[in-house]
Design an enzyme around this catalytic site. Sequence first.
Site, PDB file in Angstrom:
ATOM      1  N   HIS A 264       0.683  -0.972  -0.505  1.00  0.00           N
ATOM      2  CA  HIS A 264       0.185  -0.172  -0.079  1.00  0.00           C
ATOM      3  C   HIS A 264       0.929   1.605  -0.196  1.00  0.00           C
ATOM      4  O   HIS A 264       0.903   2.034  -0.883  1.00  0.00           O
ATOM      5  CB  HIS A 264      -0.544  -0.259   0.999  1.00  0.00           C
ATOM      6  CG  HIS A 264      -1.585   0.695   1.121  1.00  0.00           C
ATOM      7  ND1 HIS A 264      -2.980   1.062   1.200  1.00  0.00           N
ATOM      8  CD2 HIS A 264      -1.386   2.481   1.553  1.00  0.00           C
ATOM      9  CE1 HIS A 264      -3.406   2.033   1.443  1.00  0.00           C
ATOM     10  NE2 HIS A 264      -3.245   3.202   1.679  1.00  0.00           N
ATOM     11  N   GLU A 265       1.288   1.230   0.740  1.00  0.00           N
ATOM     12  CA  GLU A 265       2.542   2.402   0.969  1.00  0.00           C
ATOM     13  C   GLU A 265       3.459   2.916   0.092  1.00  0.00           C
ATOM     14  O   GLU A 265       4.023   3.777  -0.746  1.00  0.00           O
ATOM     15  CB  GLU A 265       3.237   2.329   2.186  1.00  0.00           C
ATOM     16  CG  GLU A 265       2.432   2.278   3.577  1.00  0.00           C
ATOM     17  CD  GLU A 265       1.416   3.531   3.919  1.00  0.00           C
ATOM     18  OE1 GLU A 265       1.932   4.546   3.325  1.00  0.00           O
ATOM     19  OE2 GLU A 265       0.088   3.339   4.521  1.00  0.00           O
ATOM     20  N   HIS A 268       1.696   4.959  -2.884  1.00  0.00           N
ATOM     21  CA  HIS A 268       1.759   5.934  -2.617  1.00  0.00           C
ATOM     22  C   HIS A 268       3.023   6.519  -2.940  1.00  0.00           C
ATOM     23  O   HIS A 268       3.444   7.650  -3.377  1.00  0.00           O
ATOM     24  CB  HIS A 268       1.225   6.464  -1.123  1.00  0.00           C
ATOM     25  CG  HIS A 268       0.487   6.095  -0.049  1.00  0.00           C
ATOM     26  ND1 HIS A 268      -0.702   7.052  -0.783  1.00  0.00           N
ATOM     27  CD2 HIS A 268      -0.642   5.417  -0.050  1.00  0.00           C
ATOM     28  CE1 HIS A 268      -2.509   6.925  -0.718  1.00  0.00           C
ATOM     29  NE2 HIS A 268      -1.906   5.964   0.277  1.00  0.00           N
ATOM     30  N   GLU A 294      -5.022   7.420  -2.895  1.00  0.00           N
ATOM     31  CA  GLU A 294      -4.971   6.643  -2.902  1.00  0.00           C
ATOM     32  C   GLU A 294      -5.866   5.391  -3.546  1.00  0.00           C
ATOM     33  O   GLU A 294      -5.112   3.975  -3.858  1.00  0.00           O
ATOM     34  CB  GLU A 294      -6.978   6.841  -1.529  1.00  0.00           C
ATOM     35  CG  GLU A 294      -6.674   5.673  -0.821  1.00  0.00           C
ATOM     36  CD  GLU A 294      -5.795   5.661   0.354  1.00  0.00           C
ATOM     37  OE1 GLU A 294      -5.757   4.989   1.042  1.00  0.00           O
ATOM     38  OE2 GLU A 294      -5.309   7.023   0.329  1.00  0.00           O
TER      39      GLU A 294
HETATM   40 ZN    ZN Z   1      -3.368   5.207   2.264  1.00  0.00          ZN
END
Ligand code: ZN
Length: 502
Positions: A264-265, A268, A294
């Site tokens: 997830h990170e 980003h 997101e």
């Molecule tokens: Zn996030």
Amino acid sequence: MEDKLKELKARLLEVHDLKAAAQLLTWDQNTYMPPGGAAARARQTALLQRLAHEKATDPAIGQLLDDLRPYEESLPYDSDDASLIRLARRDYEQAIKVPPEFVARFYAHQARTYQVWTQARPADDFEMVRPYLEQTLDLSRQLADFFPGYEHIADPLIALTDYGMTVADIRAVFSALREELVPLVREITARPPLDDSCLYRYFPAQPQLDFGLEVVQRFGYDLNRGRQDRSPHPFTTEFSVNDVRITVRVNEHDLGDALFSAFHESGHAMYEQGVAQEYEGTPLAGGASVGVHESQSRLWENLVGRSLPFWRYFYPRLQAAFPDALGSVPLDTFYQAINKVRPSLIRTDADEVTYNLHVMIRFDLELQMLEGTLAVRDLPDAWRARYESDLGIAPQDDRDGVLQDVHWYGEMIGGMFQGYTLGNIMGAQFFEAALQAHPEITAEMEKEGDFRTLLSWLRENIHRHGRKFTAQELVERVTGEPLSVAPYMRYLRRKYGELYGL
Ligand code: ZN
């Protein structure tokens, strides 16, 4: 005109650098700072933020923006110079509307409320934090009122996180999604549950960190311009296009925690690393909105990282890293475990299907509080009632209910949650467009663990533009369609239809 643009850029670079220095202090606070450093650190961060705010609201910037208007209007909308001036003007106008005295008061209140929340949550004591939250609601309303002319009181707050979206836009998207999602959840929960016990065996921390880092590098996260550290809550932070860092949280009895937070990170972080180099230190660097940000993290975490083609390549490697726990677990069992759907109480642990229901509950309650139709003291009951009606389960206590997310207690009420679901929707819409342009993406990931085609498509179509376009502009440019829940629902129906035999 060239001189004026140069001066504008130089002034904004100072604002950027002061904010980056403050960010670094915060990164350190969340990773390596000893607890004793907290009081001095709060003072130091506040000083840098105040200096940045003073520089950002200097009337000289307003004068430069006025002088540059004819030049901006002579250029195409999507040219770099016009976009830089447009973004600088948006930031300036947002910043000068809020008095510095109010900014300082709100920051101080947020810091105090956060401290109280860190005690109230483990103690399961909503009453302890209630007076603070009532003041947060009051301050959030005051903040909105610095931007008169809104249709809904939450609109100016949403503009701070998902610029270009209003309550009316989001309500329309959310009700379209809800209409399809609720029956899907009902169909799935009527089926026998999947077994996810293989994820809760013993997984030593270091191989978890190593495996996650190996995968995100394969995704394309550049360690010459990034690094991975541990923190209590995973996050991404950037000091420049060339220094974007991620953190993960490791749980030795829950494999999913570190693994999916790293995926997830990194989504980003790759977005921030992919912004055009020439935008570095300008208002064009950064993500288009919380929702678009997101969309990138959820794309890598879920659309890639919880997919069968991905694990066909990486599962043997994961088994090699954890031979005791996973050596005898077949791929299919593992794939089912990481995609188990189950109505649950905690948003951050929720599966892909029910996740958005958690978000919609928070979004609606925020609006009701801001509208004045829900009092803070009635929030815990309203929370339980919505969980009961939407997910069929209600928390026994407030710790796993209304106290679970930091957002209202660390920031404000309004604009805090919609970005998560907008991100899921946009992520699926972007991914579908990428697969249409390059159907080979799936085979490359499955056969070679190769993500270069996917990443370059994202870089070219989304990342390199930074903040140049709003979320809706970006969706239209990239997919040729307005924001739509159809690709997301197609994706969920196909994937979970197969998993649950619907
Ligand atoms: Zn996030």
